[in-house]
Design an enzyme around this catalytic site. Structure first.
Site, PDB file in Angstrom:
ATOM      1  N   ASP A  95       0.855  -1.178   0.000  1.00  0.00           N
ATOM      2  CA  ASP A  95       0.000   0.000   0.000  1.00  0.00           C
ATOM      3  C   ASP A  95       0.892   1.229   0.000  1.00  0.00           C
ATOM      4  OD1 ASP A  95      -2.479   1.458   0.359  1.00  0.00           O
ATOM      5  OD2 ASP A  95      -1.810   1.828   2.399  1.00  0.00           O
ATOM      6  N   ASP A 154      -7.144  -2.834   2.999  1.00  0.00           N
ATOM      7  CA  ASP A 154      -6.058  -3.789   2.757  1.00  0.00           C
ATOM      8  C   ASP A 154      -6.318  -5.164   3.374  1.00  0.00           C
ATOM      9  OD1 ASP A 154      -4.425  -1.876   1.455  1.00  0.00           O
ATOM     10  OD2 ASP A 154      -3.847  -1.056   3.382  1.00  0.00           O
ATOM     11  N   ASP A 158      -2.067  -0.788   5.621  1.00  0.00           N
ATOM     12  CA  ASP A 158      -2.438  -0.276   6.939  1.00  0.00           C
ATOM     13  C   ASP A 158      -3.922   0.024   7.068  1.00  0.00           C
ATOM     14  OD1 ASP A 158      -2.570   1.856   5.250  1.00  0.00           O
ATOM     15  OD2 ASP A 158      -1.318   3.208   6.442  1.00  0.00           O
TER      16      ASP A 158
END
Length: 1001
Positions: free
Chosen positions: A374, A726, A722
């Site tokens: 990410d 995700d 985070d």
């Protein structure tokens, strides 16, 4: 509304004029419906926006739709978890042995025999209980992830019912309810907005969008033929989603989805339904167990036949001997030592800020070929920062990583954008000497203070303590300017107090600027302005350029010149193309007579009919990469690990960050968006994921698709993140890695590993540890397997070659299994990494835990150790049966076996280096501590009265027996090292040291 890819894309009704407009029956593309269409779709009254639902109607809908809660996944009971650990063929063998021993204990008349059998039962039961307990405590991460999702939901909601505003439990919300949203609120359900007042929401945890998203009520226009449900969540500006936050303004909306039908509900469904993948080692250990079970069964039958037919034992004695053989070959300590290898690595990784939640996942790191990360908060700092300030002739680069408060954070660097492909200055050669500061010089604090005055004073934001993000209040983009001024040494609070706001034009997304009016300050604005006000305007640069007639020459406020509009247009375009958010700072001086109140309309700025402002400069703002990530990605590439970035941000922003991180290069030149992926076939997607390192505007389902497409291409995929968005991909990946500081509880609970420092670079350390785990597991197998095999084969071949009874008894075998695994096995479990381990490519998928080289070494060790154990007994028998009875023979076999195990351990420590070296005394302090404990226990079992004769059924040893023991210990060591020397010599001739490591064992 559920996740895009959970909806049957064939269920759309198509309108030939406007394309897809709605979904049949259950699901609706709410963002493409007008407010009135939304109300009708929800079967609410036309006046619902003014009076809300009635209490009776709300109760009826609550019965129809259910509470606004996430459905809990049925949890696995403790009994089921225990059965999963016991459902193993090797455990079954141990249970059979324990049952037979219990029967023998019950039937025995001799107290010594009865005691021995009960001890055997206790040892076997203890081994089973310990291994079961270790396995059970590792389960349950998926359930914890679902619980964390529930904790993100709002507890209360302000609704309009029966014409009156009231607070109710968020669980009682129903579709059709009208909710009132204010600054700081957690949105309680998925909402179609019907009124907004400068509203913006923070959706980073859900969509990955790093900036607050400004909302509006207008119906989205969708191109003809485009599936409206493929529009990314971050682009649905008339929608707000459950569990996101109001970061600016206020609004009113009508609830369209609750509970499991919300976007966060769709993610909860993905978390609960995504299967947890088993690691390669887990699969291979199971496979090894099956092979061992077959070998054990064969040897057990052979032992029974030999004992019954050749030796002439009774059926019960023959069964006992065959079961002794079975006990000998069952690796009771295998699970314990494998867990020990993992646990030690986990401890090491925790010291380096990598916290592993699932022990077997450690070894997966060693075979990871790609890490999908990410962007926001993982590769970037998740702090909007002013990275550059552009004046009429120069560019000042700001060191966003500096912790010192000094003007030297800013440095004139006119070529700062050249590294990304474009120079900001219209004539770099000329501007390097123009202006008050030369290229490479830092400006004075006074210059920075006056240049950024518009960003500081034209703002209601409040910085956190010491300029930190924590405790800050306001829009992150505006805060970036205050933070840059703070770290340049400027007292922001004092500056605001010195020049308070007299009047203002509040910011609105409609006209995209904010203006404030201030009394002049002589230090900043000059003298002679007693009857004047200073106006600062901050806003979208393209709109500000149209309102400017002059520019501050080189950024100096009191030196004006005509506006060079083409220059500013070019700078805006270049900065925007680099994925930067750009704000223009403008200024003007007006008579005090123009201001009659403290609230001004936008026409004060844009309604004059002529350009009247002065352009001071452009603020280039972004969420910058973590400085350590650039180097960490280089190290990952050096280790053969590819890094890809998956984000909810726009494509240009993603590509710009990708270039800074080294993810976009000559091989991986572009980016793919989530909507583009949604239009691809599986084959096209698999090709796309192998050709691109940057994926933008990705939905939660897109992330899973990317991971699965990579896995279909044979990649071992790690996923870092985070946010809530995700979590499903973290579970689907071979190795899920969450952030510990900035990450959500949802991501942490769904992941296999947590980075306590949120540092992507920590992953590189973890990868090295993962590779070390694999190597050490193989070394442990080299120790344990020959020892287990030799115990069983010593019984079998001892009887086959004419010994009247087994050279080893069941208690000795159980003890050796456990003590060798937990002491000698521990030596290699904590062995440091081999040199050059991070210069090798990742372990290939499907690489056997027991390859041909390791298998050869196991055979050599088994044959040698078995020969020494059986041979030592025959040797002792030649010295006189009167002197060395069965108890003495058993003592010798027991010690030859265990001291021979020490030799195998010392040889196994080094896979491609000789142990005939002083290095055997270095690098692993636990080696000699473990051997010392092992030897002390051997002496205790051999010489402590009662323990030796009653429990272990052997007598103390004399000097002759110890001489034989040490001789055979040396033989084992020499044979193992000779085999290693020959193997290394052949391997070096056929390909060098790299092949040796690659073919380790």
């Amino acid at each position: 509304m559920v996740s895009v890819n959970n909806i049957d894309k064939g269920n759309f009704k198509k309108d030939e004029e406007v394309g897809f407009t709605e979904v049949e029956e259950v699901h609706a593309a709410w963002h493409v419906l007008t407010i009135q269409e939304t109300i009708r779709r929800l079967k609410a009254n036309e006046d619902v926006v003014d009076v809300g639902l009635s209490t009776a109607e709300a109760q009826r809908r609550l019965q129809e739709y259910g509470p606004n809660k996430l459905t809990e996944k049925e949890k696995t009971s403790i009994l089921v978890r225990i059965w999963r650990q016991l459902n193993n063929v090797l455990v079954f063998i141990l249970v059979v042995v324990a049952v037979v021993s219990a029967v023998r204990a019950i039937m025995a008349h001799d107290i010594e025999e009865k005691t021995t059998n009960w001890i055997e039962v206790g040892l076997i039961t203890g081994v089973i209980i310990i291994n079961t307990y270790i396995g059970v405590i590792q389960e349950g991460s998926a359930e914890a992830a679902a619980d964390a999702l529930k904790n993100m939901l709002s507890n209360d909601a302000r609704v309009l019912r029966d014409g009156t505003e009231s607070m109710i439990s968020a669980a009682d919300l129903v579709p059709g309810d009208v909710v009132v949203l204010g600054l700081g609120d957690s949105i309680p359900a998925d909402v179609r907005l019907i009124r907004v007042f400068n509203l913006a929401t923070s959706e980073a945890a859900l969509t990955g969008e790093s900036l607050p998203i400004e909302k509006k009520v207008d119906t989205m226009e969708v191109p003809v033929g485009v599936n409206p449900l493929l529009i990314p969540l971050g682009d649905r500006l008339n929608m707000c989603y459950s569990a996101t936050l109001i970061s600016q303004g206020s609004g009113v909306g009508i609830v369209v989805e609750t509970g499991d039908k919300t976007q966060i509900g769709a993610i909860a469904t993905l978390v609960n339904t995504t299967e947890t993948k088993r690691t390669d080692v887990e699969k291979q250990v199971d496979q090894v167990s099956k092979y061992l079970a077959g070998a054990i069964l064969f040897c057990t039958i052979c032992t029974f036949l030999i004992a019954f037919f050749m030796t002439g034992d009774s059926i019960m004695d023959a069964i006992t001997l065959s079961l002794v053989c079975a006990v000998a070959m069952v690796p009771e300590g295998l699970n314990s030592i494998v867990t020990m290898v993992y646990a030690y690595s986990v401890s090491n990784m925790a010291e380096n800020n990598a916290i592993v939640r699932c022990l077997p996942a450690v070894e997966t790191l060693g075979s990871v070929t790609i890490v999908c990360s990410d962007k926001t908060g993982t590769l970037t700092q998740n702090i909007m920062s002013l990275t550059a300030f552009v004046t009429s002739n120069s560019t000042f680069r700001n060191n966003v990583d500096s912790k010192d408060r000094t003007p030297e954070c800013f440095v004139r660097d006119d070529a700062t954008m050249t590294k990304s492909g474009s120079a900001l200055s219209s004539d770099p050669n000329a501007t390097s000497k123009d202006g008050p500061f030369l290229n490479g010089q830092s400006p004075t604090q006074e210059f920075i203070k006056s240049a950024l005055a518009g960003g500081i004073l034209c703002s209601k934001c409040v910085l956190g303590k010491n300029g930190a993000r924590e405790g800050s209040i306001g829009n992150p983009t505006e805060l970036s300017i205050l933070r840059a001024a703070y770290f340049a040494g400027i007292d922001v609070d004092a500056m605001k107090k010195e020049s308070p706001v007299v009047a203002e034009v509040p910011f609105s997304s409609e006209y995209k600027f904010m203006a404030t009016v201030h009394e002049p300050v002589e230090v900043t604005d000059g003298s002679g302005l007693d009857d004047k006000y200073i106006v600062y305007v901050k806003g979208a640069p393209d709109r500000m350029a149209d309102l400017c007639s002059q520019q501050a020459k080189a950024g100096i406020l009191n030196e004006l010149e005509p506006l060079d509009k083409p220059y500013w247009t070019k700078q805006i375009a270049v900065l925007s193309s680099q994925g930067l958010r750009v704000l223009a700072l403008c200024r003007a001086i007006i008579p005090k007579s123009e201001i009659s109140g403290d609230q001004l309309g936008p026409e004060f700025v844009n309604g004059r009919g002529t350009a009247w402002l002065t352009m001071v400069g452009l603020c280039a703002i972004m969420d910058p990469p973590r400085p350590e990530c650039v180097q960490a990605i280089k190290e990952a590439h050096g280790a053969g690990v590819r890094v890809a970035m998956i984000t909810g941000d726009h494509k240009d922003t993603a590509i710009a960050i990708g270039k800074m991180l080294g993810l976009v290069d000559e091989k991986y030149t572009g980016a793919v968006t989530g909507p583009e992926l949604d239009q691809m076939s599986e084959a096209e997607m698999e090709k796309a994921v192998m050709a691109n390192n940057v994926f933008a505007r990705a939905s939660p389902q897109n992330k899973i698709q990317i991971v699965e497409a990579l896995q279909a291409q044979g990649q071992v995929c790690g996923m870092t993140g985070d946010g809530v968005n995700d979590a499903p991909a973290l579970k689907a990946a071979d190795m899920g890695v969450a952030m510990g500081q900035e990450g959500t509880d949802v991501a942490r609970e769904a992941a296999d590993m947590i980075l306590a420092d949120d540092n992507f670079a920590t992953i590189v350390v973890a990868v090295k540890e993962g590779r070390t785990v694999w190597d050490n597991l193989r070394k442990v197998l080299l120790i344990n397997t020959p020892i287990n095999n030799s115990q069983g084969f010593s019984v079998l071949f001892g009887l086959l070659f004419g010994l009247p009874t087994s050279p080893l008894n069941a208690i000795q075998i159980l003890y050796s299994n456990l003590i060798c695994a937990t002491t000698l096995g521990f030596v290699c479990a904590v062995e440091p990494a081999e040199d050059g381990i991070m210069k090798l490519p990742p372990r290939r998928v499907g690489k056997s835990l027991i390859g041909r080289y390791l298998f050869l070494r196991i055979i050599v060790g088994t044959v040698t150790l078995t020969g020494c154990v059986v041979g030592s007994v025959f040797w002792l028998r030649t010295l006189g049966l009167g002197k060395y009875d069965q108890l003495a023979q058993s003592a010798l076999a027991f010690n030859v076996l265990d001291f021979g195990a020490i030799s195998i351990t010392l040889s196994a420590r080094f896979a491609h280096n000789s142990s005939f070296s002083t290095r055997i005394f270095r690098g692993n302090k636990w080696c000699w501590i473990a051997i010392g404990i092992f030897v002390a226990l051997q002496l205790a079992t051999t010489y402590i009265p009662g323990l030796n004769t009653v429990v272990f059924q052997m007598s103390p040893m004399d000097g002759v027996q110890w001489g034989i023991t040490l001789l055979f210990m040396t033989v084992v060591f020499v044979v193992m090292e000779t085999e290693k020397y020959i193997r290394i010599h052949i391997s070096r001739q056929s390909g060098g040291i790299t092949k040796i490591i690659d073919k380790l064992y």
